[in-house]
Design a protein around this motif. Structure first.
Motif, PDB file in Angstrom:
ATOM      1  N   GLU A   1     -58.967 -30.280  62.471  1.00 32.36           N
ATOM      2  CA  GLU A   1     -60.220 -31.113  61.836  1.00 32.36           C
ATOM      3  C   GLU A   1     -60.105 -31.518  60.612  1.00 32.36           C
ATOM      4  O   GLU A   1     -60.162 -32.524  59.822  1.00 32.36           O
ATOM      5  CB  GLU A   1     -61.358 -30.216  62.196  1.00 32.36           C
ATOM      6  N   GLY A   2     -59.697 -30.353  59.739  1.00 35.06           N
ATOM      7  CA  GLY A   2     -59.593 -30.903  58.199  1.00 35.06           C
ATOM      8  C   GLY A   2     -60.698 -30.953  57.611  1.00 35.06           C
ATOM      9  O   GLY A   2     -61.837 -30.141  57.881  1.00 35.06           O
ATOM     10  N   ASN A   3     -61.066 -31.770  56.661  1.00 38.14           N
ATOM     11  CA  ASN A   3     -61.991 -32.032  55.824  1.00 38.14           C
ATOM     12  C   ASN A   3     -62.799 -33.547  56.179  1.00 38.14           C
ATOM     13  O   ASN A   3     -62.017 -34.543  55.930  1.00 38.14           O
ATOM     14  CB  ASN A   3     -61.716 -31.912  54.308  1.00 38.14           C
ATOM     15  N   SER A   4     -63.990 -33.666  56.789  1.00 41.36           N
ATOM     16  CA  SER A   4     -64.383 -34.841  57.196  1.00 41.36           C
ATOM     17  C   SER A   4     -64.884 -35.671  56.023  1.00 41.36           C
ATOM     18  O   SER A   4     -65.050 -36.945  56.033  1.00 41.36           O
ATOM     19  CB  SER A   4     -65.692 -34.563  58.026  1.00 41.36           C
ATOM     20  N   TRP A   5     -64.767 -35.095  54.707  1.00 43.86           N
ATOM     21  CA  TRP A   5     -65.303 -36.028  53.645  1.00 43.86           C
ATOM     22  C   TRP A   5     -64.043 -36.626  52.814  1.00 43.86           C
ATOM     23  O   TRP A   5     -64.236 -37.461  52.122  1.00 43.86           O
ATOM     24  CB  TRP A   5     -66.058 -34.892  52.475  1.00 43.86           C
ATOM     25  N   ASP A   6     -62.913 -36.120  53.761  1.00 46.37           N
ATOM     26  CA  ASP A   6     -61.730 -36.488  53.083  1.00 46.37           C
ATOM     27  C   ASP A   6     -61.009 -37.743  53.901  1.00 46.37           C
ATOM     28  O   ASP A   6     -59.672 -38.032  53.917  1.00 46.37           O
ATOM     29  CB  ASP A   6     -60.669 -35.417  52.880  1.00 46.37           C
ATOM     30  N   ASN A   7     -61.697 -38.462  54.642  1.00 46.92           N
ATOM     31  CA  ASN A   7     -61.050 -39.179  55.796  1.00 46.92           C
ATOM     32  C   ASN A   7     -60.862 -40.510  55.039  1.00 46.92           C
ATOM     33  O   ASN A   7     -59.573 -40.901  54.995  1.00 46.92           O
ATOM     34  CB  ASN A   7     -62.108 -39.641  56.744  1.00 46.92           C
ATOM     35  N   ARG A   8     -61.613 -41.327  54.321  1.00 50.11           N
ATOM     36  CA  ARG A   8     -61.254 -42.549  53.552  1.00 50.11           C
ATOM     37  C   ARG A   8     -62.539 -42.597  52.676  1.00 50.11           C
ATOM     38  O   ARG A   8     -63.410 -41.925  52.715  1.00 50.11           O
ATOM     39  CB  ARG A   8     -61.004 -43.678  54.078  1.00 50.11           C
ATOM     40  N   GLY A   9     -62.583 -43.547  51.617  1.00 46.94           N
ATOM     41  CA  GLY A   9     -63.681 -43.855  50.882  1.00 46.94           C
ATOM     42  C   GLY A   9     -64.649 -44.509  51.541  1.00 46.94           C
ATOM     43  O   GLY A   9     -65.374 -45.196  50.648  1.00 46.94           O
ATOM     44  N   ALA A  10     -64.909 -44.505  52.621  1.00 44.56           N
ATOM     45  CA  ALA A  10     -65.791 -45.309  53.459  1.00 44.56           C
ATOM     46  C   ALA A  10     -67.150 -44.988  53.007  1.00 44.56           C
ATOM     47  O   ALA A  10     -67.322 -43.754  52.803  1.00 44.56           O
ATOM     48  CB  ALA A  10     -65.759 -45.602  54.954  1.00 44.56           C
ATOM     49  N   ALA A  11     -68.208 -45.829  52.933  1.00 40.61           N
ATOM     50  CA  ALA A  11     -69.525 -45.424  52.640  1.00 40.61           C
ATOM     51  C   ALA A  11     -70.633 -45.957  53.771  1.00 40.61           C
ATOM     52  O   ALA A  11     -70.487 -46.851  54.654  1.00 40.61           O
ATOM     53  CB  ALA A  11     -69.868 -46.423  51.202  1.00 40.61           C
ATOM     54  N   SER A  12     -71.678 -44.923  53.929  1.00 38.22           N
ATOM     55  CA  SER A  12     -72.719 -45.237  54.630  1.00 38.22           C
ATOM     56  C   SER A  12     -74.007 -45.507  53.952  1.00 38.22           C
ATOM     57  O   SER A  12     -74.426 -45.043  52.969  1.00 38.22           O
ATOM     58  CB  SER A  12     -72.828 -44.039  55.556  1.00 38.22           C
TER      59      SER A  12
ATOM     60  N   SER B   1     -68.560 -31.891  60.086  1.00 41.74           N
ATOM     61  CA  SER B   1     -67.241 -31.512  61.048  1.00 41.74           C
ATOM     62  C   SER B   1     -67.615 -30.781  62.458  1.00 41.74           C
ATOM     63  O   SER B   1     -68.513 -29.761  62.349  1.00 41.74           O
ATOM     64  CB  SER B   1     -66.451 -30.558  60.450  1.00 41.74           C
ATOM     65  N   PHE B   2     -67.468 -31.152  63.437  1.00 41.03           N
ATOM     66  CA  PHE B   2     -67.558 -30.494  64.541  1.00 41.03           C
ATOM     67  C   PHE B   2     -66.185 -30.343  65.426  1.00 41.03           C
ATOM     68  O   PHE B   2     -65.188 -31.291  65.575  1.00 41.03           O
ATOM     69  CB  PHE B   2     -68.253 -31.375  65.682  1.00 41.03           C
ATOM     70  N   THR B   3     -65.812 -29.005  65.691  1.00 43.64           N
ATOM     71  CA  THR B   3     -64.733 -28.833  66.449  1.00 43.64           C
ATOM     72  C   THR B   3     -64.836 -27.595  67.397  1.00 43.64           C
ATOM     73  O   THR B   3     -65.820 -26.796  67.055  1.00 43.64           O
ATOM     74  CB  THR B   3     -63.507 -28.312  65.241  1.00 43.64           C
ATOM     75  N   THR B   4     -64.048 -27.726  68.441  1.00 43.19           N
ATOM     76  CA  THR B   4     -64.261 -26.503  69.414  1.00 43.19           C
ATOM     77  C   THR B   4     -63.550 -25.289  68.909  1.00 43.19           C
ATOM     78  O   THR B   4     -63.711 -24.205  69.775  1.00 43.19           O
ATOM     79  CB  THR B   4     -63.619 -26.956  70.706  1.00 43.19           C
ATOM     80  N   ASP B   5     -62.682 -25.392  67.907  1.00 44.02           N
ATOM     81  CA  ASP B   5     -62.230 -24.216  67.423  1.00 44.02           C
ATOM     82  C   ASP B   5     -61.276 -23.417  68.407  1.00 44.02           C
ATOM     83  O   ASP B   5     -61.641 -22.091  68.396  1.00 44.02           O
ATOM     84  CB  ASP B   5     -63.095 -23.162  66.503  1.00 44.02           C
TER      85      ASP B   5
END
Length: 496
Positions: A71-82, A91-95
């Motif tokens: 999963e890594g870091n969901s904030w590091d995907n791109r500089g997209a804005a909402s 971040s959601f993962t089954t781990d």
């Protein structure tokens, strides 16, 4: 896995790709991936590419069915804005652990994770991403997602793009396939109109699409779905009722644009919102497509009036920068749509382009660059770090525009640098974005720090001064020892 293999083959045979059409049948089956250079980075995987395309859908829960590290870091995907929802940043993962893999608990754990997300967050949909581990052990993601959707009463979308199947660009296209198969066309809007459009391949980096949308609003044009930048699930589900579409980055979602045209008769064109001329051209083409699809022709006149007004304002603002930047030399080390759109934008104010990369650019992108520059010598496929450094250190460029990976080459060469890739902090789209780009270039080139860093270091000055003063025997011996150790002479220090 057989269905995934069929999807990959379908993407490799993409007929809308000019480069693909020029290949023979054998070469087409290999796709667009290039052989890796020993010691070079492979770039992103297919999972990374799918996540890049889909994560900016802001109100959706993105669940990674994999060990935690995938999963890594969901904030590091791109500089997209909402402009609203922030669920996409969670971040959601089954781990999955080794024990889960050995005991075959992956599917059960995935189903439980979907239920927990539904109960805790109540999203309009959940996207599930398998990765290399879960794909290799054979977890049936499609079956689990189908059962969960029936059980919990919300769309659960499988995004079958595990990392090992190919490159990041392939993952982009597989993400488009997931939207076509499970999302687009699943909801019928009750407010469809003759001025609805889709924008494809726009990521809203640093919020730059928000500089363009007001222009469309003033023309009465509604963006039914911007995929993926600042998107909502419901908007994408209704995207099949748009009347026209614009492709911003064809290498990512060309398959999505083509299949939407085939299924729902939504014509599209490839354009750019970078630069004054290209922004005006994009607005004209959108209006023309809408008129062909039945919109009132009066929109063409309103479009020309808006363009004339906005261009006049933008050129007036840029006039202040022209004396400071005209004749300045820029090295552009990027790719894709920016390889030609930014070139055109900079040349509009008199900046000279000494080189532009065409990495990740399509055949159409390269042809546009040739038409703009009228010189193939300034086009390079890829430039090694050593060559970039040599070019900058020899002062063949006044500034380099690139991504963060090459910023340290420019800084080592004591040359101004500006980030124009996805990590950038400023929006550069539209008329206002062009003015902001020029302003940032001006600030970078004329920053007084460059005069300081190019001066000799203080300790070099001290040594040079000591060279001219009478020295004792011990001082002479010390100086010779320093010069021998550093491999320098008094001539290397220059004047201070």
């Amino acid at each position: 896995m057989s269905s995934l293999r069929a999807k990959i083959q379908d993407v490799f045979n993409e007929p809308a790709c000019e480069q693909n059409r020029g290949k023979d049948a054998k070469a087409r089956k290999k796709g667009c991936s290039k052989p890796l250079t020993p010691g070079a980075a492979a770039g992103g995987c297919a999972f990374d590419g799918a996540k890049i395309v889909l994560q900016p859908i802001t109100d959706v829960a993105h669940l990674i069915h994999a060990p935690l590290a995938c999963e890594g870091n969901s904030w590091d995907n791109r500089g997209a804005a909402s402009s609203g929802p922030t669920l996409w940043r969670t971040s959601f993962t089954t781990d999955l652990t080794e024990l889960d893999v050995v005991m075959g608990q992956g599917e059960r754990k995935l189903f439980k994770a979907i239920r927990e997300i539904k109960e805790a967050y109540g999203p309009p949909a959940i996207f599930v991403y398998p990765t290399c581990v879960t794909a290799l052990i054979g977890d049936d993601i499609d079956a689990v997602c189908k059962r969960a959707a029936e059980k919990f009463g919300l769309p659960v979308v499988p995004v079958n793009a595990p990392g090992f199947v190919g490159s990041k660009n392939l993952g982009n296209k597989l993400a488009g396939e997931a939207l076509l198969e499970h999302v687009i066309g699943t909801v019928e809007p009750d407010d469809a109109g003759p001025y609805d459009i889709n924008i494809l391949g726009e990521f809203n980096l640093s919020g730059e699409f928000w500089l363009v949308k007001p222009l469309l609003d003033r023309l009465g044009i509604r963006v039914r779905a911007c995929i993926p930048g600042d998107a909502r699930y419901f908007d994408i589900a209704c995207a099949h009722r748009a009347r026209a579409a614009m492709m911003v980055c064809s290498t990512a979602l060309i398959n999505l644009a083509r299949k939407m045209e085939q299924r729902w008769d939504i014509p599209f064109f490839e354009g750019s919102f970078y630069g004054i001329t290209d922004t005006s051209g994009a607005l004209r083409q959108i209006s023309q497509l809408l008129v062909k699809k039945g919109a009132d022709p009066e929109i063409l006149g309103r479009t020309e009036a808006l363009i004339a007004e906005e261009e006049a304002i933008a050129w007036k603002k840029l006039a202040a920068y022209r004396p400071r930047l005209e004749g300045k030399r820029v090295l552009l080390n990027t790719g894709g749509v920016k390889s030609w759109s930014v070139v055109h934008a900079l040349m509009e104010i008199g900046i000279e382009i000494v080189g532009t990369s065409v990495k990740k650019s399509t055949v159409e992108d390269k042809e546009r660059i040739k038409q703009i520059l009228n010189d193939d010598n300034h086009i390079f496929e890829q430039m090694a770090a050593r060559e970039l450094y040599a070019m900058l250190s020899e002062h063949k460029a006044d500034i380099m525009l690139s991504g963060g990976r090459t910023q340290f080459i420019a800084l080592k060469a004591k040359t101004p640098w500006l980030d124009i890739n996805q990590e950038r902090q400023h929006p550069y789209a539209g008329y206002d974005g062009m003015v902001e780009l020029v302003r940032q270039i001006d600030l970078a080139i004329h920053n007084p720090i460059w005069c300081q860093v190019r001066e000799p270091a203080p300790w070099d000055c001290q040594l040079a001064v000591r060279e001219e003063l009478p020295r004792t025997k011990s001082e002479t011996a010390t100086l010779h020892a320093v010069q021998e150790f550093t491999g320098t002479t008094a001539d290397d220090f220059g004047e201070c």
